[in-house]
Design an enzyme around this catalytic site. Structure first.
Site, PDB file in Angstrom:
ATOM      1  N   MET A 137     115.198 -67.136   7.347  1.00  0.00           N
ATOM      2  CA  MET A 137     114.869 -66.199   6.268  1.00  0.00           C
ATOM      3  C   MET A 137     115.331 -66.708   4.907  1.00  0.00           C
ATOM      4  O   MET A 137     114.594 -66.617   3.916  1.00  0.00           O
ATOM      5  CB  MET A 137     115.500 -64.828   6.555  1.00  0.00           C
ATOM      6  CG  MET A 137     115.098 -63.778   5.536  1.00  0.00           C
ATOM      7  SD  MET A 137     115.893 -62.191   5.780  1.00  0.00           S
ATOM      8  CE  MET A 137     115.146 -61.646   7.300  1.00  0.00           C
ATOM      9  N   TYR A 189     117.415 -71.957  14.476  1.00  0.00           N
ATOM     10  CA  TYR A 189     117.067 -70.979  15.506  1.00  0.00           C
ATOM     11  C   TYR A 189     116.219 -71.603  16.609  1.00  0.00           C
ATOM     12  O   TYR A 189     115.303 -72.394  16.324  1.00  0.00           O
ATOM     13  CB  TYR A 189     116.256 -69.839  14.890  1.00  0.00           C
ATOM     14  CG  TYR A 189     117.084 -68.815  14.157  1.00  0.00           C
ATOM     15  CD1 TYR A 189     118.058 -68.071  14.815  1.00  0.00           C
ATOM     16  CD2 TYR A 189     116.872 -68.579  12.798  1.00  0.00           C
ATOM     17  CE1 TYR A 189     118.806 -67.121  14.127  1.00  0.00           C
ATOM     18  CE2 TYR A 189     117.600 -67.628  12.111  1.00  0.00           C
ATOM     19  CZ  TYR A 189     118.578 -66.908  12.786  1.00  0.00           C
ATOM     20  OH  TYR A 189     119.314 -65.973  12.101  1.00  0.00           O
ATOM     21  N   LYS A 232      96.117 -61.417 -12.205  1.00  0.00           N
ATOM     22  CA  LYS A 232      96.516 -60.370 -11.255  1.00  0.00           C
ATOM     23  C   LYS A 232      97.582 -60.895 -10.304  1.00  0.00           C
ATOM     24  O   LYS A 232      97.801 -62.105 -10.225  1.00  0.00           O
ATOM     25  CB  LYS A 232      95.283 -59.921 -10.474  1.00  0.00           C
ATOM     26  CG  LYS A 232      94.649 -61.036  -9.660  1.00  0.00           C
ATOM     27  CD  LYS A 232      93.234 -60.693  -9.236  1.00  0.00           C
ATOM     28  CE  LYS A 232      92.661 -61.839  -8.402  1.00  0.00           C
ATOM     29  NZ  LYS A 232      91.226 -61.676  -8.162  1.00  0.00           N
ATOM     30  N   ARG A 247      82.156 -54.660  -1.684  1.00  0.00           N
ATOM     31  CA  ARG A 247      83.584 -54.399  -1.712  1.00  0.00           C
ATOM     32  C   ARG A 247      83.857 -53.359  -2.788  1.00  0.00           C
ATOM     33  O   ARG A 247      84.187 -52.222  -2.499  1.00  0.00           O
ATOM     34  CB  ARG A 247      84.298 -55.733  -2.012  1.00  0.00           C
ATOM     35  CG  ARG A 247      85.750 -55.744  -1.773  1.00  0.00           C
ATOM     36  CD  ARG A 247      86.335 -57.120  -1.988  1.00  0.00           C
ATOM     37  NE  ARG A 247      86.179 -57.610  -3.377  1.00  0.00           N
ATOM     38  CZ  ARG A 247      86.779 -58.694  -3.857  1.00  0.00           C
ATOM     39  NH1 ARG A 247      87.562 -59.409  -3.080  1.00  0.00           N
ATOM     40  NH2 ARG A 247      86.594 -59.061  -5.101  1.00  0.00           N
TER      41      ARG A 247
HETATM   42  C1  LIG Z   1      90.580 -62.819  -8.509  1.00  0.00           C
HETATM   43  C2  LIG Z   1      89.328 -62.726  -9.252  1.00  0.00           C
HETATM   44  C3  LIG Z   1      88.869 -63.815 -10.009  1.00  0.00           C
HETATM   45  C4  LIG Z   1      89.522 -65.164  -9.986  1.00  0.00           C
HETATM   46  O1  LIG Z   1      89.135 -65.838  -8.787  1.00  0.00           O
HETATM   47  P1  LIG Z   1      89.648 -67.301  -8.416  1.00  0.00           P
HETATM   48  O2  LIG Z   1      88.927 -67.616  -7.152  1.00  0.00           O
HETATM   49  O3  LIG Z   1      91.121 -67.210  -8.231  1.00  0.00           O
HETATM   50  O4  LIG Z   1      89.284 -68.202  -9.537  1.00  0.00           O
HETATM   51  C5  LIG Z   1      87.739 -63.623 -10.792  1.00  0.00           C
HETATM   52  N1  LIG Z   1      87.085 -62.438 -10.792  1.00  0.00           N
HETATM   53  C6  LIG Z   1      87.470 -61.383 -10.040  1.00  0.00           C
HETATM   54  C7  LIG Z   1      86.704 -60.125 -10.066  1.00  0.00           C
HETATM   55  C8  LIG Z   1      88.601 -61.504  -9.230  1.00  0.00           C
HETATM   56  O5  LIG Z   1      88.981 -60.463  -8.473  1.00  0.00           O
END
Ligand SMILES: *Cc1c(COP(=O)(O)O)cnc(C)c1O
Length: 347
Positions: A298, A250, A40, A134
């Site tokens: 930046m 800066y 992701k 969550r």
């Molecule tokens: C992001 C995520 C992971 C991976 O977690 P890490 O701590 O980066 O290893 C696994 N499962 C779910 C549901 C996640 O959202």
């Protein structure tokens, strides 16, 4: 014809062997479970299109993204049925999209169950909330009879404090086992990167490492397994001689206490090299350490070349960016350090 764009003056050094080795180490540590991969947020900022082929070649066959918008990037790289979308179908359009692409929605609520069945159902994953509060099906609903109509591949939950010695890990593990007993499924999954180190009770059939694949070390006991994968690198655009008493950048937060030779590099906070590195970050090249002088701007940062007379304009320098050290130095999490890395990097 459009003129060809020159190569960017900053790039992410990417060690594909280290990525492969990290996945293999986490797959081994997962015991009889197989390791998947969280890709992701564009592969935690590294570039999903870069990391997925490496992981796939290493033997990874389960990929997790969060948003539906992350799916198209992966469809030519991995079998659609190997891609899971964690946010699940929050609208009918998302359910229809999942169906059309053949990717698996991760079902997170009874609403999402109905939405998925309404477009025809099919292979999906299910997230049970065992304490994060969550996203995910509450434990109070694991006996709901509409779940029986689902064709569930991975029944998963997510640990709150896997990187700590918390009593709550065992509580969540017990709840996840209870959900696995109540709900028919093919494979079970509980662990993120840190969870894998908690041992075989937690492994189920599939683990879901993310941060550790990319060089993050969530627990000290994993440090020896994990190799650094990415290094921000930038070109020295200009070399200057700065006289004693002159200031740099800066708000003049650095004053030269001696004549100095400095280099201005094409990397700044817009690229994710945040202002917290001002006067504290370090780069290196040719075996030299090159401290950051003054504020990170930046698009530019100034580094000290006084001890590195061989470095010149056009040379590349690499940031000190080993994630555990960089996190300790800045107070940013290892996750933030990766996901802030910007779009201007050549990847
Ligand atoms: C992001 C995520 C992971 C991976 O977690 P890490 O701590 O980066 O290893 C696994 N499962 C779910 C549901 C996640 O959202």
């Amino acid at each position: 014809m459009r003129p060809e764009v020159p190569a960017p003056a900053l790039r992410l050094g990417f060690d594909s062997d280290a990525l492969k080795s990290n996945w293999q180490a986490l797959d081994r540590l997962s015991g009889t479970a197989r390791a998947g991969a969280a890709v992701k947020a564009d592969g935690y900022g590294l570039g999903a299109r870069l990391v997925v082929p490496v992981l796939h070649a290493a033997g990874c066959h389960d990929f997790f993204v969060a948003h539906w918008s992350e799916v198209p990037d992966l469809l030519d790289l991995a079998a659609p049925g190997s891609i899971s979308v964690l946010h699940g179908p929050t609208t009918d359009a998302e359910a229809a999209f999942a169906m059309a692409c053949g990717v698996k929605p991760v079902i997170n609520s009874l609403d999402q169950v109905r939405r998925w069945l309404n477009v025809g159902g099919g292979r999906c994953d299910l997230m049970v909330d065992t304490g994060m509060n969550r996203l995910g099906l509450p434990m109070s609903q694991i006996g709901d009879e509409t779940l029986a109509a689902l064709d569930i591949d991975v029944l998963m939950s997510h640990l709150v404090s896997a990187e700590e010695e918390s009593d709550f890990n065992a509580v969540q593990c017990e709840r996840w086992r209870r959900a696995c007993t109540a709900i028919p499924h093919l494979r079970s999954s509980l662990c993120n990167s840190a969870g894998i180190a908690l041992g075989s009770d937690y492994h189920g059939d599939l683990t879901r490492p993310g941060i550790a694949l990319y060089g993050g070390v969530p627990r000290a006991d994993m440090a020896s397994l994990i190799r650094q994968v990415v290094i921000p690198q930038a070109v020295i655009m200009q070399v200057r001689e700065v006289a004693q008493g002159e200031t740099i950048g800066y708000n003049a937060t650095f004053t030269a206490t001696r004549p100095m030779r400095t280099g201005t590099i094409a990397l700044g906070y817009a690229d994710g090299y945040l202002r917290c590195w001002s006067n504290t970050g370090r780069f290196h090249a040719a075996g030299r350490t090159l401290p950051v002088l003054g504020r990170v701007s930046m698009d530019m940062t100034v580094i000290d070349l006084s001890e590195a007379s061989e470095l010149k304009e056009g040379d590349w320098v690499s940031a000190d960016y080993a994630l555990p050290d960089a996190s300790a130095a800045t107070g940013l999490s290892q996750y933030e350090l990766l996901t802030v890395l910007g779009r201007r990097f050549g990847r």
